[in-house]
Enzyme design. Structure first.
Site, PDB file in Angstrom:
ATOM      1  N   LYS A  73      83.724  38.745  45.059  1.00 17.66           N
ATOM      2  CA  LYS A  73      84.179  39.975  45.717  1.00 17.66           C
ATOM      3  C   LYS A  73      85.574  39.811  46.302  1.00 17.66           C
ATOM      4  O   LYS A  73      86.408  40.706  46.238  1.00 17.66           O
ATOM      5  CB  LYS A  73      83.204  40.374  46.834  1.00 17.66           C
ATOM      6  CG  LYS A  73      81.823  40.760  46.351  1.00 17.66           C
ATOM      7  CD  LYS A  73      81.025  41.440  47.421  1.00 17.66           C
ATOM      8  CE  LYS A  73      81.505  42.836  47.670  1.00 17.66           C
ATOM      9  NZ  LYS A  73      81.423  43.723  46.513  1.00 17.66           N
ATOM     10  N   GLY A  74      85.811  38.637  46.894  1.00 15.57           N
ATOM     11  CA  GLY A  74      87.101  38.404  47.541  1.00 15.57           C
ATOM     12  C   GLY A  74      88.237  38.438  46.536  1.00 15.57           C
ATOM     13  O   GLY A  74      89.239  39.155  46.721  1.00 15.57           O
ATOM     14  N   ASP A  91      84.871  46.908  44.599  1.00 11.12           N
ATOM     15  CA  ASP A  91      85.973  46.041  45.041  1.00 11.12           C
ATOM     16  C   ASP A  91      87.329  46.667  44.702  1.00 11.12           C
ATOM     17  O   ASP A  91      88.289  46.545  45.471  1.00 11.12           O
ATOM     18  CB  ASP A  91      85.857  44.657  44.388  1.00 11.12           C
ATOM     19  CG  ASP A  91      84.618  43.918  44.865  1.00 11.12           C
ATOM     20  OD1 ASP A  91      84.195  44.142  46.013  1.00 11.12           O
ATOM     21  OD2 ASP A  91      84.066  43.126  44.083  1.00 11.12           O
TER      22      ASP A  91
HETATM   23  P1  ATP Z   1      79.914  47.255  42.257  1.00 13.64           P
HETATM   24  O1  ATP Z   1      78.857  46.537  43.044  1.00 13.64           O
HETATM   25  O2  ATP Z   1      79.503  47.640  40.850  1.00 13.64           O
HETATM   26  O3  ATP Z   1      81.251  46.621  42.311  1.00 13.64           O
HETATM   27  P2  ATP Z   1      79.684  49.219  44.339  1.00 13.64           P
HETATM   28  O4  ATP Z   1      78.228  49.536  44.342  1.00 13.64           O
HETATM   29  O5  ATP Z   1      80.211  48.375  45.429  1.00 13.64           O
HETATM   30  O6  ATP Z   1      80.140  48.679  42.942  1.00 13.64           O
HETATM   31  P3  ATP Z   1      80.186  52.014  43.820  1.00 13.64           P
HETATM   32  O7  ATP Z   1      79.810  52.850  44.987  1.00 13.64           O
HETATM   33  O8  ATP Z   1      79.244  51.958  42.662  1.00 13.64           O
HETATM   34  O9  ATP Z   1      80.546  50.565  44.347  1.00 13.64           O
HETATM   35  O10 ATP Z   1      81.588  52.514  43.223  1.00 13.64           O
HETATM   36  C1  ATP Z   1      82.777  52.505  44.003  1.00 13.64           C
HETATM   37  C2  ATP Z   1      83.650  53.672  43.614  1.00 13.64           C
HETATM   38  O11 ATP Z   1      84.008  53.545  42.229  1.00 13.64           O
HETATM   39  C3  ATP Z   1      82.978  55.045  43.726  1.00 13.64           C
HETATM   40  O12 ATP Z   1      83.080  55.578  45.039  1.00 13.64           O
HETATM   41  C4  ATP Z   1      83.770  55.860  42.704  1.00 13.64           C
HETATM   42  O13 ATP Z   1      85.003  56.306  43.253  1.00 13.64           O
HETATM   43  C5  ATP Z   1      84.063  54.813  41.616  1.00 13.64           C
HETATM   44  N1  ATP Z   1      83.031  54.868  40.581  1.00 13.64           N
HETATM   45  C6  ATP Z   1      81.930  54.096  40.451  1.00 13.64           C
HETATM   46  N2  ATP Z   1      81.185  54.481  39.390  1.00 13.64           N
HETATM   47  C7  ATP Z   1      81.842  55.520  38.829  1.00 13.64           C
HETATM   48  C8  ATP Z   1      81.601  56.382  37.697  1.00 13.64           C
HETATM   49  N3  ATP Z   1      80.523  56.238  36.940  1.00 13.64           N
HETATM   50  N4  ATP Z   1      82.506  57.344  37.428  1.00 13.64           N
HETATM   51  C9  ATP Z   1      83.618  57.503  38.180  1.00 13.64           C
HETATM   52  N5  ATP Z   1      83.907  56.734  39.248  1.00 13.64           N
HETATM   53  C10 ATP Z   1      83.029  55.772  39.580  1.00 13.64           C
END
Ligand code: ATP
Length: 285
Positions: free
Chosen positions: A38-39, A234
């Site tokens: 993540k970092g 991230d």
């Molecule tokens: P990961 O653990 O896969 O790195 P996360 O769970 O920390 O991700 P998410 O909330 O899934 O983070 O996604 C972060 C941001 O990325 C969302 O707020 C959105 O702006 C963008 N994003 C993620 N998935 C999509 C998608 N299918 N289409 C468009 N934008 C997306």
């Protein structure tokens, strides 16, 4: 300027017809190794957004290639320590349905010495940003140093750990969570008070709130067809904090982070899929 206390992992990715069951040995010809953690991902995203980023972390004797890659992405690596402990790594098994099983060895990421942090923050100025997640040691000590130096603290409470969050929360400027972590936080601690809260909700977008003024901004995700969403959070976090550090208003910082994450999910891979500032600007028009 951003200082990022963060993990650096080698991600070893194996594609398999099915995930291994207890006692089973599976062979695969499909293997690739990539930079993760993540970092590291957040540092790359913030650097891609055009901000100066000093990564504070460690790799073992096997980790030189990861430091080289970070540097190629524009991250300052002078404070990435060389540890005797092997580098952090993740073994990621992915089956044909896209389901995965992951083993993480934190290694050098959790063997940081406080002197690694103090020497890096020695050149920080009031108003700079510190980013942190939960994949290293020394979060609490570093948060205290940040407060003493007048730095803003952006903290991704991931992987979620209630005790770590409770300890760091009083120092936080912006707390960054995905919706799963937001649920875990609420269950563990109820409603929390931080100056700014950012919750990302995948394809449903993101929500930012200033808990002092009560202002709430909902930022829709850009509608795209994702190929691989690993690292979307991230990318969003790195772009968001870089944009705040560069003086963008929260609404503009959110739009930029959302555009960067939408581009990132349309490419396979993690750090290598994070778009440049120019590519992100082109999408924003
Ligand atoms: P990961 O653990 O896969 O790195 P996360 O769970 O920390 O991700 P998410 O909330 O899934 O983070 O996604 C972060 C941001 O990325 C969302 O707020 C959105 O702006 C963008 N994003 C993620 N998935 C999509 C998608 N299918 N289409 C468009 N934008 C997306």
């Amino acid at each position: 300027m951003i200082f990022n206390l963060g993990s650096i992992n080698a991600d070893h990715i194996y594609r398999l017809p099915h995930l291994p069951t207890p006692g089973e040995t599976l062979a695969t010809d499909s293997y690739h190794r990539t930079l993760g953690g993540k970092g590291a991902n957040q540092s790359v995203a913030a650097a891609r957004a055009g901000e100066r980023v000093c990564h504070i972390g460690a790799v073992g004797p096997d980790g030189g290639w990861m430091v080289d890659l970070l540097e190629e992405y524009g991250v300052e690596v002078g404070h990435v320590a060389r540890s005797d402990v092997p580098s952090g790594h993740a073994m990621v098994c992915v089956d044909n349905a896209g389901e995965n099983a992951i083993v993480i060895y934190p290694g050098a990421n959790r063997a940081l010495d406080l002197s690694d942090v103090t020497s890096a923050l020695g050149v920080a100025s009031a108003g700079d940003w510190l980013m942190m997640q939960n994949e290293t040691n020394l979060q609490m000590e570093t948060a205290r140093l940040a407060e003493a130096g007048g730095l803003n603290l952006a903290y991704s409470a991931a992987p979620f750990d209630a005790d770590a969050v409770r300890a760091v929360l009083p120092f936080v400027t912006i707390l960054i969570l995905n919706d799963v972590e937001a649920g875990q936080l609420e269950k563990a601690m109820g409603v929390i008070e931080v100056p700014q809260l950012l919750i990302t909700r995948g394809a449903e977008g993101a929500e930012w709130r200033d808990t002092v003024s009560g202002e709430v901004i909902l930022c829709p995700a850009v509608p795209v067809t994702p190929v691989d969403t690993t690292g979307a959070g991230d990318t969003f976090a790195g772009y968001m904090v870089a944009s705040l550090a560069q003086g963008f208003a929260p609404s503009a910082a959110l739009r930029r982070a959302s555009a960067a994450a939408a581009l990132q999910v349309q490419e396979p891979g993690t750090a290598e899929a994070i778009p440049t500032s120019r590519e992100t600007a082109a999408l924003l028009g």
